[in-house]
Design a protein around this motif. Structure first.
Motif, PDB file in Angstrom:
ATOM      1  N   ARG A  58       0.830  -1.214   0.000  1.00 33.74           N
ATOM      2  CA  ARG A  58       0.000   0.000   0.000  1.00 33.74           C
ATOM      3  C   ARG A  58       0.862   1.261   0.000  1.00 33.74           C
ATOM      4  O   ARG A  58       0.623   2.197  -0.761  1.00 33.74           O
ATOM      5  N   GLU A  59       1.890   1.288   0.858  1.00 35.60           N
ATOM      6  CA  GLU A  59       2.779   2.444   0.923  1.00 35.60           C
ATOM      7  C   GLU A  59       3.517   2.638  -0.401  1.00 35.60           C
ATOM      8  O   GLU A  59       3.669   3.768  -0.879  1.00 35.60           O
ATOM      9  N   LEU A  60       3.973   1.536  -0.988  1.00 38.30           N
ATOM     10  CA  LEU A  60       4.635   1.619  -2.298  1.00 38.30           C
ATOM     11  C   LEU A  60       3.694   2.210  -3.342  1.00 38.30           C
ATOM     12  O   LEU A  60       4.083   3.089  -4.113  1.00 38.30           O
ATOM     13  N   GLY A  61       2.468   1.720  -3.370  1.00 36.64           N
ATOM     14  CA  GLY A  61       1.486   2.217  -4.327  1.00 36.64           C
ATOM     15  C   GLY A  61       1.242   3.699  -4.171  1.00 36.64           C
ATOM     16  O   GLY A  61       1.144   4.435  -5.167  1.00 36.64           O
ATOM     17  N   GLU A  62       1.162   4.169  -2.929  1.00 37.69           N
ATOM     18  CA  GLU A  62       0.951   5.593  -2.686  1.00 37.69           C
ATOM     19  C   GLU A  62       2.142   6.416  -3.150  1.00 37.69           C
ATOM     20  O   GLU A  62       1.968   7.464  -3.774  1.00 37.69           O
ATOM     21  N   ARG A  63       3.337   5.956  -2.870  1.00 37.39           N
ATOM     22  CA  ARG A  63       4.549   6.691  -3.276  1.00 37.39           C
ATOM     23  C   ARG A  63       4.709   6.744  -4.795  1.00 37.39           C
ATOM     24  O   ARG A  63       5.193   7.727  -5.341  1.00 37.39           O
ATOM     25  N   LEU A  64       4.299   5.654  -5.469  1.00 37.56           N
ATOM     26  CA  LEU A  64       4.530   5.537  -6.910  1.00 37.56           C
ATOM     27  C   LEU A  64       3.305   5.869  -7.760  1.00 37.56           C
ATOM     28  O   LEU A  64       3.385   5.811  -8.983  1.00 37.56           O
ATOM     29  N   PHE A  65       2.189   6.186  -7.116  1.00 35.88           N
ATOM     30  CA  PHE A  65       0.942   6.439  -7.837  1.00 35.88           C
ATOM     31  C   PHE A  65       0.545   5.232  -8.685  1.00 35.88           C
ATOM     32  O   PHE A  65       0.127   5.366  -9.831  1.00 35.88           O
ATOM     33  N   LEU A  66       0.696   4.044  -8.106  1.00 37.36           N
ATOM     34  CA  LEU A  66       0.353   2.799  -8.791  1.00 37.36           C
ATOM     35  C   LEU A  66      -0.672   2.026  -7.979  1.00 37.36           C
ATOM     36  O   LEU A  66      -0.621   2.020  -6.745  1.00 37.36           O
ATOM     37  N   ASP A  67      -1.582   1.338  -8.665  1.00 40.75           N
ATOM     38  CA  ASP A  67      -2.568   0.519  -7.955  1.00 40.75           C
ATOM     39  C   ASP A  67      -2.010  -0.883  -7.742  1.00 40.75           C
ATOM     40  O   ASP A  67      -0.998  -1.272  -8.336  1.00 40.75           O
ATOM     41  N   SER A  68      -2.679  -1.647  -6.889  1.00 38.69           N
ATOM     42  CA  SER A  68      -2.172  -2.986  -6.554  1.00 38.69           C
ATOM     43  C   SER A  68      -2.193  -3.912  -7.763  1.00 38.69           C
ATOM     44  O   SER A  68      -1.371  -4.819  -7.861  1.00 38.69           O
ATOM     45  N   GLY A  69      -3.109  -3.683  -8.708  1.00 37.53           N
ATOM     46  CA  GLY A  69      -3.151  -4.500  -9.918  1.00 37.53           C
ATOM     47  C   GLY A  69      -1.906  -4.349 -10.771  1.00 37.53           C
ATOM     48  O   GLY A  69      -1.501  -5.271 -11.476  1.00 37.53           O
ATOM     49  N   THR A  70      -1.282  -3.186 -10.710  1.00 39.96           N
ATOM     50  CA  THR A  70      -0.026  -2.944 -11.426  1.00 39.96           C
ATOM     51  C   THR A  70       1.148  -3.408 -10.582  1.00 39.96           C
ATOM     52  O   THR A  70       2.103  -4.001 -11.093  1.00 39.96           O
ATOM     53  N   LEU A  71       1.082  -3.140  -9.273  1.00 34.36           N
ATOM     54  CA  LEU A  71       2.202  -3.463  -8.388  1.00 34.36           C
ATOM     55  C   LEU A  71       2.410  -4.961  -8.191  1.00 34.36           C
ATOM     56  O   LEU A  71       3.554  -5.420  -8.149  1.00 34.36           O
ATOM     57  N   THR A  72       1.334  -5.717  -8.065  1.00 37.47           N
ATOM     58  CA  THR A  72       1.469  -7.140  -7.744  1.00 37.47           C
ATOM     59  C   THR A  72       2.333  -7.891  -8.754  1.00 37.47           C
ATOM     60  O   THR A  72       3.316  -8.538  -8.364  1.00 37.47           O
ATOM     61  N   PRO A  73       2.060  -7.823 -10.063  1.00 36.24           N
ATOM     62  CA  PRO A  73       2.936  -8.554 -11.000  1.00 36.24           C
ATOM     63  C   PRO A  73       4.354  -7.989 -11.040  1.00 36.24           C
ATOM     64  O   PRO A  73       5.326  -8.736 -11.181  1.00 36.24           O
ATOM     65  N   LEU A  74       4.477  -6.689 -10.869  1.00 30.75           N
ATOM     66  CA  LEU A  74       5.793  -6.050 -10.856  1.00 30.75           C
ATOM     67  C   LEU A  74       6.619  -6.570  -9.670  1.00 30.75           C
ATOM     68  O   LEU A  74       7.790  -6.931  -9.826  1.00 30.75           O
ATOM     69  N   LEU A  75       5.993  -6.642  -8.497  1.00 32.19           N
ATOM     70  CA  LEU A  75       6.693  -7.133  -7.311  1.00 32.19           C
ATOM     71  C   LEU A  75       7.031  -8.616  -7.426  1.00 32.19           C
ATOM     72  O   LEU A  75       8.094  -9.055  -6.975  1.00 32.19           O
ATOM     73  N   LYS A  76       6.143  -9.395  -8.047  1.00 34.91           N
ATOM     74  CA  LYS A  76       6.441 -10.824  -8.262  1.00 34.91           C
ATOM     75  C   LYS A  76       7.705 -10.975  -9.102  1.00 34.91           C
ATOM     76  O   LYS A  76       8.556 -11.814  -8.816  1.00 34.91           O
ATOM     77  N   LYS A  77       7.833 -10.143 -10.143  1.00 29.61           N
ATOM     78  CA  LYS A  77       9.013 -10.228 -11.014  1.00 29.61           C
ATOM     79  C   LYS A  77      10.279  -9.813 -10.264  1.00 29.61           C
ATOM     80  O   LYS A  77      11.326 -10.436 -10.423  1.00 29.61           O
ATOM     81  N   LEU A  78      10.179  -8.757  -9.451  1.00 29.89           N
ATOM     82  CA  LEU A  78      11.348  -8.348  -8.670  1.00 29.89           C
ATOM     83  C   LEU A  78      11.738  -9.422  -7.657  1.00 29.89           C
ATOM     84  O   LEU A  78      12.923  -9.638  -7.397  1.00 29.89           O
ATOM     85  N   GLU A  79      10.748 -10.108  -7.129  1.00 26.06           N
ATOM     86  CA  GLU A  79      11.019 -11.195  -6.192  1.00 26.06           C
ATOM     87  C   GLU A  79      11.681 -12.370  -6.924  1.00 26.06           C
ATOM     88  O   GLU A  79      12.648 -12.955  -6.428  1.00 26.06           O
ATOM     89  N   GLN A  80      11.189 -12.709  -8.113  1.00 26.98           N
ATOM     90  CA  GLN A  80      11.791 -13.795  -8.905  1.00 26.98           C
ATOM     91  C   GLN A  80      13.242 -13.482  -9.256  1.00 26.98           C
ATOM     92  O   GLN A  80      14.070 -14.384  -9.335  1.00 26.98           O
ATOM     93  N   LYS A  81      13.559 -12.202  -9.439  1.00 33.33           N
ATOM     94  CA  LYS A  81      14.926 -11.798  -9.752  1.00 33.33           C
ATOM     95  C   LYS A  81      15.816 -11.786  -8.512  1.00 33.33           C
ATOM     96  O   LYS A  81      17.021 -11.592  -8.619  1.00 33.33           O
TER      97      LYS A  81
END
Length: 146
Positions: A58-81
């Motif tokens: 939630r805090e990340l989304g607020e800082r980046l002006f991104l919703d969870s639908g955009t953040l979730t796949p992005l974070l999954k990819k960063l985690e996979q890396k």
């Protein structure tokens, strides 16, 4: 704005040069970010995490002006890396904490040259850059940096 007689002319829209300039600036980042194995959105996410090593989604989304639908796949990819971990918050199990890994911290050093490298490609004086920065954050409803 030029020729304001026709409100539907593309040249009379503030949104268009903002959109086009944003796309052009992001294109400047692409070669540098490709070297790091990051997309632009992953890069700005990592920038926030380099500032504060642990945030909720939630805090990340607020800082980046991104919703969870955009953040979730992005974070999954960063985690996979291997750059971040995601786990339920100990304080609130409804919240998902995002943390940097050692590899994610290490990526910061490789990214240090990116802002200056891209900045050299943008045809603005330092004063114009400061003015534009202030105007853009005014549009975003911010009074100062977070």
């Amino acid at each position: 704005m030029p020729g304001t007689t026709d409100v539907l002319k593309l040249e009379n829209q503030l949104c268009f040069p903002l959109y086009a300039a944003s796309r052009e600036v992001i294109k400047l980042y692409k070669p540098k970010l490709d070297e790091l194995g990051l997309t632009y959105t992953q890069y700005i996410t990592m920038m926030v995490l380099w500032e504060r090593e642990r945030l909720t989604v939630r805090e990340l989304g607020e800082r980046l002006f991104l919703d969870s639908g955009t953040l979730t796949p992005l974070l999954k990819k960063l985690e996979q890396k291997g750059f971040i971990t995601r786990e339920r918050s100990a304080e609130d199990e409804r919240a998902l904490d995002v943390r940097l890994t050692e590899e994610g911290r290490g990526l910061r050093a490789a990214a240090l040259s990116v802002p200056e490298s891209v900045g050299r490609c943008i045809p603005l004086s330092p004063e114009e850059g400061v003015t534009l920065y202030g105007l853009l954050y005014k549009i975003l409803g911010k009074t100062d940096r977070q």
